[in-house]
Design a protein around this motif. Sequence first.
Motif, short mmCIF file in Angstrom:
data_model
loop_
_atom_site.label_atom_id
_atom_site.label_comp_id
_atom_site.label_asym_id
_atom_site.label_seq_id
_atom_site.Cartn_x
_atom_site.Cartn_y
_atom_site.Cartn_z
N ASP A 46 -2.64 7.24 -7.24
CA ASP A 46 -3.21 6.65 -6.37
C ASP A 46 -2.70 7.77 -4.85
N THR A 48 -2.64 7.03 -1.89
CA THR A 48 -2.00 6.58 -0.84
C THR A 48 -0.70 5.77 -1.42
N LYS A 49 -0.35 6.25 -2.53
CA LYS A 49 0.77 5.94 -3.07
C LYS A 49 1.97 7.10 -3.27
N HIS A 50 1.44 7.54 -4.17
CA HIS A 50 1.90 8.87 -4.46
C HIS A 50 0.90 10.20 -3.67
N THR A 51 2.31 11.51 -3.64
CA THR A 51 2.04 12.56 -3.49
C THR A 51 2.33 13.20 -4.98
N ARG A 53 2.21 13.45 -9.20
CA ARG A 53 2.51 12.28 -10.50
C ARG A 53 2.41 13.61 -11.51
#
Length: 115
Positions: A46, A48-51, A53
């Motif tokens: 996502d 919007t939640k992670h820059t 992973r």
Amino acid sequence: KAIKPLRFNAATVELAPSGELPGHMLARKRVKGWDDGLIVFEPIFDPTKHTSRVWSFKVLKGLKITIGIVLHDTAVGYVNKTQAGWGYYMANGRIGHNGPAKRSYGPSYQAGDVV
């Protein structure tokens, strides 16, 4: 956090805990073919939640494998052929997004490699 299978075609793909890598999943295609081996794992990335992973996959066996990410579940077999996905192709190290894997990205990979 461990990844879990979200969706896969049970007629063509078998998933099981890995005997050699405790806590990891083993995915194996049961039949030869194209566009029928997609496995979508969660958590889905996502933006919007992670820059960023990080995932890793060990290729035990196979040819013409694409490893990729998707922003949401997709029914398209090649993740790079959807607007919501990016795929890294085994044979030539190219990536694709919303179409064929045409852009150079990294080295090709083969059985035994961790990607």
